[in-house]
Design a protein around this motif. Structure first.
Motif, mmCIF file in Angstrom:
data_model
loop_
_atom_site.group_PDB
_atom_site.id
_atom_site.type_symbol
_atom_site.label_atom_id
_atom_site.label_comp_id
_atom_site.label_asym_id
_atom_site.label_seq_id
_atom_site.Cartn_x
_atom_site.Cartn_y
_atom_site.Cartn_z
ATOM 1 N N VAL A 176 6.099 2.914 7.573
ATOM 2 C CA VAL A 176 5.749 4.295 7.911
ATOM 3 C C VAL A 176 5.675 5.145 6.642
ATOM 4 O O VAL A 176 4.772 5.986 6.484
ATOM 5 N N TYR A 177 6.612 4.930 5.718
ATOM 6 C CA TYR A 177 6.595 5.669 4.454
ATOM 7 C C TYR A 177 5.321 5.387 3.666
ATOM 8 O O TYR A 177 4.662 6.312 3.156
ATOM 9 N N LEU A 178 4.936 4.097 3.565
ATOM 10 C CA LEU A 178 3.732 3.739 2.819
ATOM 11 C C LEU A 178 2.476 4.266 3.507
ATOM 12 O O LEU A 178 1.515 4.674 2.837
ATOM 13 N N ALA A 179 2.470 4.284 4.844
ATOM 14 C CA ALA A 179 1.314 4.823 5.568
ATOM 15 C C ALA A 179 1.150 6.313 5.293
ATOM 16 O O ALA A 179 0.024 6.799 5.061
ATOM 17 N N THR A 197 -0.651 1.340 12.271
ATOM 18 C CA THR A 197 0.794 1.594 12.284
ATOM 19 C C THR A 197 1.402 1.186 13.615
ATOM 20 O O THR A 197 2.462 0.537 13.663
ATOM 21 N N VAL A 198 0.737 1.536 14.702
ATOM 22 C CA VAL A 198 1.230 1.159 16.031
ATOM 23 C C VAL A 198 1.307 -0.358 16.161
ATOM 24 O O VAL A 198 2.285 -0.909 16.694
ATOM 25 N N SER A 199 0.286 -1.055 15.665
ATOM 26 C CA SER A 199 0.264 -2.507 15.763
ATOM 27 C C SER A 199 1.420 -3.131 14.981
ATOM 28 O O SER A 199 2.119 -4.016 15.490
ATOM 29 N N PHE A 200 1.640 -2.666 13.765
ATOM 30 C CA PHE A 200 2.716 -3.233 12.952
ATOM 31 C C PHE A 200 4.072 -2.971 13.586
ATOM 32 O O PHE A 200 4.921 -3.871 13.646
ATOM 33 N N LEU A 201 4.288 -1.756 14.069
ATOM 34 C CA LEU A 201 5.567 -1.438 14.702
ATOM 35 C C LEU A 201 5.749 -2.230 15.996
ATOM 36 O O LEU A 201 6.879 -2.619 16.335
ATOM 37 N N PRO A 215 -0.875 -5.001 6.241
ATOM 38 C CA PRO A 215 0.128 -4.603 5.247
ATOM 39 C C PRO A 215 -0.319 -4.816 3.808
ATOM 40 O O PRO A 215 0.090 -4.051 2.920
ATOM 41 N N VAL A 216 -1.148 -5.824 3.551
ATOM 42 C CA VAL A 216 -1.612 -6.047 2.172
ATOM 43 C C VAL A 216 -2.535 -4.920 1.739
ATOM 44 O O VAL A 216 -2.434 -4.405 0.610
ATOM 45 N N THR A 217 -3.446 -4.504 2.616
ATOM 46 C CA THR A 217 -4.329 -3.382 2.303
ATOM 47 C C THR A 217 -3.514 -2.113 2.058
ATOM 48 O O THR A 217 -3.815 -1.320 1.149
ATOM 49 N N LEU A 218 -2.476 -1.919 2.863
ATOM 50 C CA LEU A 218 -1.616 -0.748 2.682
ATOM 51 C C LEU A 218 -0.943 -0.785 1.314
ATOM 52 O O LEU A 218 -0.862 0.244 0.622
ATOM 53 N N LEU A 219 -0.458 -1.958 0.917
ATOM 54 C CA LEU A 219 0.143 -2.073 -0.416
ATOM 55 C C LEU A 219 -0.864 -1.776 -1.509
ATOM 56 O O LEU A 219 -0.565 -1.064 -2.479
ATOM 57 N N LEU A 220 -2.077 -2.304 -1.380
ATOM 58 C CA LEU A 220 -3.095 -2.089 -2.409
ATOM 59 C C LEU A 220 -3.471 -0.614 -2.528
ATOM 60 O O LEU A 220 -3.831 -0.147 -3.602
#
Length: 267
Positions: free
Chosen positions: A28-31, A48-52, A97-102
């Motif tokens: 959530v913080y990274l989003a 975000t909903v999918s990951f949670l 999550p990888v795209t979010l990190l990038l």
């Protein structure tokens, strides 16, 4: 002895719960950081909903009441395995999550992560054959050799098995339908073939377990047969959901524009 067992039980509950809460808070913080960093691109709320949701499925699998039941009954273990290895991974992977990190890492670290994703070992690991072998092929080793009974008697091996289910399931979901970048991902038809092989392999192993052919799980017959039925029907549903995810995340390659008329011959 009773106090020691209570302590172990409490730690077995607190550890996964804290880890899942940390993972949820970090995502959530990274989003939010991705939205602030680039308001135009933002970050999709459905991701975000999918990951949670994937983390919530892991919570159901790793926390009471299912976790104690899985220790005592093979049917509970099968439900736990399906949640950890087949239902939670697609939800986590669709969270990208990888795209979010990038999008949130500094440029230098992002380039290093991209280099790792393009490396030869990563490309070999992310091949559908490797993902299929690690996720589905390992089940044959687990249930048709003494490995399951050996690992069930050791807590560290038990958690190692959970980690394998989760990581191999995420790898297979990523290869088949992940929205994150994958430099060596094959075409849709090839991925559907590998998914079909996984469906067939699950069905065959479930039927062999139900019939007691070669299965090496020391549990009451009704538990093994019940677990086989759960694996058969629950696995089919999970793989159909993964096929649906593949369809929803697939984007056709853009066609090259052709000139309306052929070029005139030159003298």
């Amino acid at each position: 002895m009773h106090g020691h067992g209570t302590t172990v039980g409490a730690s077995a509950v607190a550890g996964p719960a804290v880890a899942l809460l940390i993972a949820a808070g970090l995502y959530v913080y990274l989003a939010r950081r991705a939205r602030r960093k680039n308001p135009v691109l933002g970050w999709g709320r459905w991701r975000t909903v999918s990951f949670l949701a994937g983390l919530a499925l892991l919570g159901v699998a790793l926390l009471p009441p299912l976790a104690p039941f899985a220790h005592a009954d093979f049917r509970g273990h099968t439900v736990q395995h399906l949640l950890i290895g087949m239902y939670a991974p697609p939800a986590l992977v669709l969270g990208a999550p990888v795209t979010l990190l990038l999008r949130t890492l500094p440029a230098a670290r992002g380039r290093r992560l991209t280099a790792v994703l393009h490396s030869l070992p990563a490309r070999a690991l992310a091949h559908p054959a490797s993902a299929l072998l690690l996720s589905t092929g390992s089940l044959a080793v687990l249930y048709f050799t003494p490995l399951y009974d050996v690992m069930s008697g050791h807590m560290a091996a038990h958690w190692l098995l959970h980690a394998h289910f989760l990581l191999s399931g995420c790898l297979f979901a990523y290869v088949i339908a992940g929205p994150d970048p994958a430099p060596a991902r094959p075409g849709v038809r090839t991925r559907l073939v590998y998914l079909g092989v996984a469906i067939a392999a699950h069905a065959v192993m479930s039927q062999l377990m139900y019939g007691g052919f070669g299965v090496a799980v020391h549990a009451p017959v009704e538990q093994v047969q019940g677990g086989a039925e759960i694996m058969y029907y629950g696995g089919d549903i999970a793989e159909l959901l993964l096929a649906a995810a593949l369809v929803t995340t697939w984007r056709p390659a853009p066609r090259r524009a052709h000139p309306p008329f052929p070029p005139l011959p030159t003298a």
